[in-house]
Design a protein around this motif. Structure first.
Motif, PDB file in Angstrom:
ATOM      1  N   TYR A  11       0.881  -1.247  -0.075  1.00 20.28           N
ATOM      2  CA  TYR A  11      -0.035  -0.074   0.016  1.00 20.28           C
ATOM      3  C   TYR A  11       0.866   1.367  -0.087  1.00 20.28           C
ATOM      4  O   TYR A  11       0.678   2.246  -0.890  1.00 20.28           O
ATOM      5  N   LEU A  12       1.980   1.303   0.780  1.00 18.72           N
ATOM      6  CA  LEU A  12       2.697   2.372   0.841  1.00 18.72           C
ATOM      7  C   LEU A  12       3.664   2.617  -0.551  1.00 18.72           C
ATOM      8  O   LEU A  12       3.722   3.809  -1.105  1.00 18.72           O
ATOM      9  N   LEU A  13       3.975   1.623  -0.877  1.00 21.55           N
ATOM     10  CA  LEU A  13       4.534   1.567  -2.467  1.00 21.55           C
ATOM     11  C   LEU A  13       3.605   2.207  -3.549  1.00 21.55           C
ATOM     12  O   LEU A  13       4.032   2.864  -4.261  1.00 21.55           O
ATOM     13  N   TRP A  14       2.266   1.565  -3.421  1.00 20.28           N
ATOM     14  CA  TRP A  14       1.070   2.454  -4.203  1.00 20.28           C
ATOM     15  C   TRP A  14       1.091   4.007  -4.094  1.00 20.28           C
ATOM     16  O   TRP A  14       1.046   4.701  -5.053  1.00 20.28           O
ATOM     17  N   LEU A  15       1.061   4.442  -2.772  1.00 15.80           N
ATOM     18  CA  LEU A  15       1.279   5.905  -2.327  1.00 15.80           C
ATOM     19  C   LEU A  15       2.368   6.457  -2.975  1.00 15.80           C
ATOM     20  O   LEU A  15       2.270   7.637  -3.532  1.00 15.80           O
ATOM     21  N   ALA A  16       3.573   5.874  -2.789  1.00 15.14           N
ATOM     22  CA  ALA A  16       4.793   6.475  -3.417  1.00 15.14           C
ATOM     23  C   ALA A  16       4.726   6.628  -4.853  1.00 15.14           C
ATOM     24  O   ALA A  16       5.036   7.453  -5.496  1.00 15.14           O
ATOM     25  N   TRP A  17       3.915   5.399  -5.701  1.00 16.63           N
ATOM     26  CA  TRP A  17       4.170   5.520  -7.357  1.00 16.63           C
ATOM     27  C   TRP A  17       3.170   6.704  -7.392  1.00 16.63           C
ATOM     28  O   TRP A  17       3.389   7.483  -8.360  1.00 16.63           O
ATOM     29  N   ASN A  18       2.153   6.980  -6.801  1.00 16.03           N
ATOM     30  CA  ASN A  18       1.201   7.958  -7.105  1.00 16.03           C
ATOM     31  C   ASN A  18       1.951   9.271  -6.713  1.00 16.03           C
ATOM     32  O   ASN A  18       1.368  10.388  -7.576  1.00 16.03           O
ATOM     33  N   ALA A  19       2.823   9.381  -6.237  1.00 16.27           N
ATOM     34  CA  ALA A  19       3.576  10.783  -5.923  1.00 16.27           C
ATOM     35  C   ALA A  19       4.732  10.682  -6.834  1.00 16.27           C
ATOM     36  O   ALA A  19       5.082  11.844  -7.400  1.00 16.27           O
ATOM     37  N   LEU A  20       5.422   9.837  -7.233  1.00 15.61           N
ATOM     38  CA  LEU A  20       6.536   9.827  -8.126  1.00 15.61           C
ATOM     39  C   LEU A  20       6.340   9.770  -9.837  1.00 15.61           C
ATOM     40  O   LEU A  20       7.118   9.896 -10.245  1.00 15.61           O
ATOM     41  N   LYS A  21       5.203   9.148 -10.224  1.00 17.91           N
ATOM     42  CA  LYS A  21       5.118   8.829 -11.386  1.00 17.91           C
ATOM     43  C   LYS A  21       4.722  10.067 -12.261  1.00 17.91           C
ATOM     44  O   LYS A  21       4.350  11.115 -11.642  1.00 17.91           O
ATOM     45  N   PRO A  22       5.053  10.051 -13.599  1.00 18.23           N
ATOM     46  CA  PRO A  22       4.768  11.193 -14.569  1.00 18.23           C
ATOM     47  C   PRO A  22       3.651  11.813 -14.198  1.00 18.23           C
ATOM     48  O   PRO A  22       2.342  11.111 -14.244  1.00 18.23           O
ATOM     49  N   GLY A  23       3.297  13.372 -13.913  1.00 21.61           N
ATOM     50  CA  GLY A  23       2.088  13.957 -13.533  1.00 21.61           C
ATOM     51  C   GLY A  23       1.631  13.482 -12.121  1.00 21.61           C
ATOM     52  O   GLY A  23       0.425  14.100 -11.864  1.00 21.61           O
ATOM     53  N   MET A  63     -14.261   8.043   6.957  1.00 15.71           N
ATOM     54  CA  MET A  63     -13.098   7.872   5.944  1.00 15.71           C
ATOM     55  C   MET A  63     -11.611   8.197   7.084  1.00 15.71           C
ATOM     56  O   MET A  63     -10.566   7.457   6.697  1.00 15.71           O
ATOM     57  N   GLY A  64     -11.802   9.220   7.973  1.00 20.53           N
ATOM     58  CA  GLY A  64     -10.815   9.444   8.853  1.00 20.53           C
ATOM     59  C   GLY A  64     -10.400   7.967   9.390  1.00 20.53           C
ATOM     60  O   GLY A  64      -9.444   7.781   9.811  1.00 20.53           O
ATOM     61  N   LEU A  65     -11.572   7.413  10.067  1.00 17.84           N
ATOM     62  CA  LEU A  65     -11.486   6.523  10.810  1.00 17.84           C
ATOM     63  C   LEU A  65     -10.859   5.160  10.219  1.00 17.84           C
ATOM     64  O   LEU A  65      -9.942   4.262  10.696  1.00 17.84           O
ATOM     65  N   MET A  66     -11.221   4.941   8.978  1.00 17.89           N
ATOM     66  CA  MET A  66     -11.046   3.791   8.053  1.00 17.89           C
ATOM     67  C   MET A  66      -9.476   3.944   7.699  1.00 17.89           C
ATOM     68  O   MET A  66      -8.845   3.276   7.672  1.00 17.89           O
ATOM     69  N   THR A  67      -9.344   5.123   7.472  1.00 14.92           N
ATOM     70  CA  THR A  67      -7.661   5.431   6.801  1.00 14.92           C
ATOM     71  C   THR A  67      -6.708   5.091   8.075  1.00 14.92           C
ATOM     72  O   THR A  67      -5.647   4.615   7.666  1.00 14.92           O
ATOM     73  N   ASN A  68      -7.138   5.459   9.138  1.00 18.27           N
ATOM     74  CA  ASN A  68      -6.390   5.053  10.275  1.00 18.27           C
ATOM     75  C   ASN A  68      -6.141   3.556  10.595  1.00 18.27           C
ATOM     76  O   ASN A  68      -5.154   3.131  10.966  1.00 18.27           O
ATOM     77  N   LEU A  69      -7.313   3.036  10.476  1.00 26.44           N
ATOM     78  CA  LEU A  69      -7.552   1.556  10.610  1.00 26.44           C
ATOM     79  C   LEU A  69      -6.725   0.761   9.708  1.00 26.44           C
ATOM     80  O   LEU A  69      -6.228  -0.388  10.176  1.00 26.44           O
ATOM     81  N   LEU A  70      -6.620   1.202   8.766  1.00 26.92           N
ATOM     82  CA  LEU A  70      -6.006   0.422   7.393  1.00 26.92           C
ATOM     83  C   LEU A  70      -4.403   0.892   7.226  1.00 26.92           C
ATOM     84  O   LEU A  70      -3.816   0.763   6.425  1.00 26.92           O
ATOM     85  N   ASN A  71      -4.117   1.844   8.142  1.00 24.60           N
ATOM     86  CA  ASN A  71      -2.826   2.283   8.048  1.00 24.60           C
ATOM     87  C   ASN A  71      -1.573   1.627   8.515  1.00 24.60           C
ATOM     88  O   ASN A  71      -1.547   1.241   9.716  1.00 24.60           O
ATOM     89  N   PRO A  72      -0.889   1.086   7.590  1.00 24.54           N
ATOM     90  CA  PRO A  72      -0.004  -0.262   8.274  1.00 24.54           C
ATOM     91  C   PRO A  72       1.060   0.358   9.163  1.00 24.54           C
ATOM     92  O   PRO A  72       1.742  -0.447   9.926  1.00 24.54           O
ATOM     93  N   LYS A  73       1.480   1.587   9.169  1.00 26.61           N
ATOM     94  CA  LYS A  73       2.283   2.181  10.064  1.00 26.61           C
ATOM     95  C   LYS A  73       1.907   2.280  11.384  1.00 26.61           C
ATOM     96  O   LYS A  73       2.384   1.811  12.366  1.00 26.61           O
ATOM     97  N   ILE A  74       0.472   2.353  11.580  1.00 27.37           N
ATOM     98  CA  ILE A  74      -0.221   2.408  12.835  1.00 27.37           C
ATOM     99  C   ILE A  74      -0.157   0.789  13.222  1.00 27.37           C
ATOM    100  O   ILE A  74      -0.137   0.621  14.739  1.00 27.37           O
ATOM    101  N   ALA A  75      -0.565   0.009  12.617  1.00 22.31           N
ATOM    102  CA  ALA A  75      -0.597  -1.473  12.869  1.00 22.31           C
ATOM    103  C   ALA A  75       0.563  -1.877  13.203  1.00 22.31           C
ATOM    104  O   ALA A  75       0.575  -2.790  14.463  1.00 22.31           O
ATOM    105  N   VAL A  76       1.631  -1.615  12.602  1.00 20.98           N
ATOM    106  CA  VAL A  76       3.179  -2.069  13.118  1.00 20.98           C
ATOM    107  C   VAL A  76       3.239  -1.344  14.575  1.00 20.98           C
ATOM    108  O   VAL A  76       3.986  -2.129  15.242  1.00 20.98           O
TER     109      VAL A  76
END
Length: 215
Positions: free
Chosen positions: A83-95, A116-129
């Motif tokens: 998931y974090l790699l997907w976020l990284a790709w969205n930041a680094l890809k052309p455009g 959405m704030g609740l679900m974003t945090n519950l699915l956040n891998p950083k917080i789970a770890v």
């Protein structure tokens, strides 16, 4: 009673993690820019509830499940890294766009912002770890009630995270306006965020630390 060093340690970890770009930061920034500070604060309330859900799980020993079933913990780490790699790709890809770049998003109501704030945090891998693996490392059985220590340490983490996230919500608009006038800075922030996300994903994927629960 928790050790002072343990309290300072978890506070330092919490600060480092909340300042690292991730799902919570990206969502809170995008909502604050799109709908303003009130929407960002409602979203932050959902994030806060997510923290307390994780804390409740830690205090009640739910994390022991991951210690007993290492494969489940490993699967969560791998999924989080992807998931974090997907976020990284969205930041680094052309455009690609920076989290601080204005976006044309639909206006959400209060209930959806909170959810959405609740679900974003519950699915956040950083917080789970953090709660499954790192928090138990600061608990000392010799100091007494493990559940009480976990609760105290978790409250320290939540206080640090919510304080920083609140500042992010309150300043997101001003930061976005500044970066909009500085295209080079906006690109630099995007590349920096993508690089940090890749590093975090790699660290998470290759970390051999197992979930543990103090005995």
């Amino acid at each position: 009673m928790i050790d002072v060093n343990a309290g300072l340690g978890i506070a330092a970890v919490a600060l480092a993690m909340v300042l690292t770009p991730g799902p919570n930061m990206i969502y809170l920034v995008s909502r604050s820019i799109t709908q303003g500070r009130p929407a960002g604060l409602v979203s932050l309330l959902g994030v806060a509830v997510g923290f307390f859900v994780y804390l409740l799980a830690a205090v009640t020993g739910v994390s022991a499940v991951f210690a007993l079933v290492p494969a489940l913990y490993t699967a969560i780490k791998i999924a989080g890294a992807c998931y974090l790699l997907w976020l990284a790709w969205n930041a680094l890809k052309p455009g690609g766009q920076s989290a601080f770049a204005p976006k044309d998003l639909p206006v959400d109501g209060t209930r959806k912002l909170f959810t959405m704030g609740l679900m974003t945090n519950l699915l956040n891998p950083k917080i789970a770890v953090l709660y499954v693996s790192l928090l138990p490392q600061f608990v000392d059985p010799a100091k007494g009630d493990i559940a009480a220590q976990s609760l105290s340490l978790g409250l320290i983490q939540i206080t640090v995270a919510l304080t920083v996230n609140c500042l992010i919500v309150l300043t997101a608009g001003a930061v976005a306006a500044f970066l909009a006038r500085k295209p080079a800075w906006l690109r630099a922030q995007r590349y920096m965020m993508g690089t940090v996300l890749i590093g975090l994903a790699a660290s998470m994927a290759f970390d051999r630390t197992e979930a543990s629960v103090p005995q």
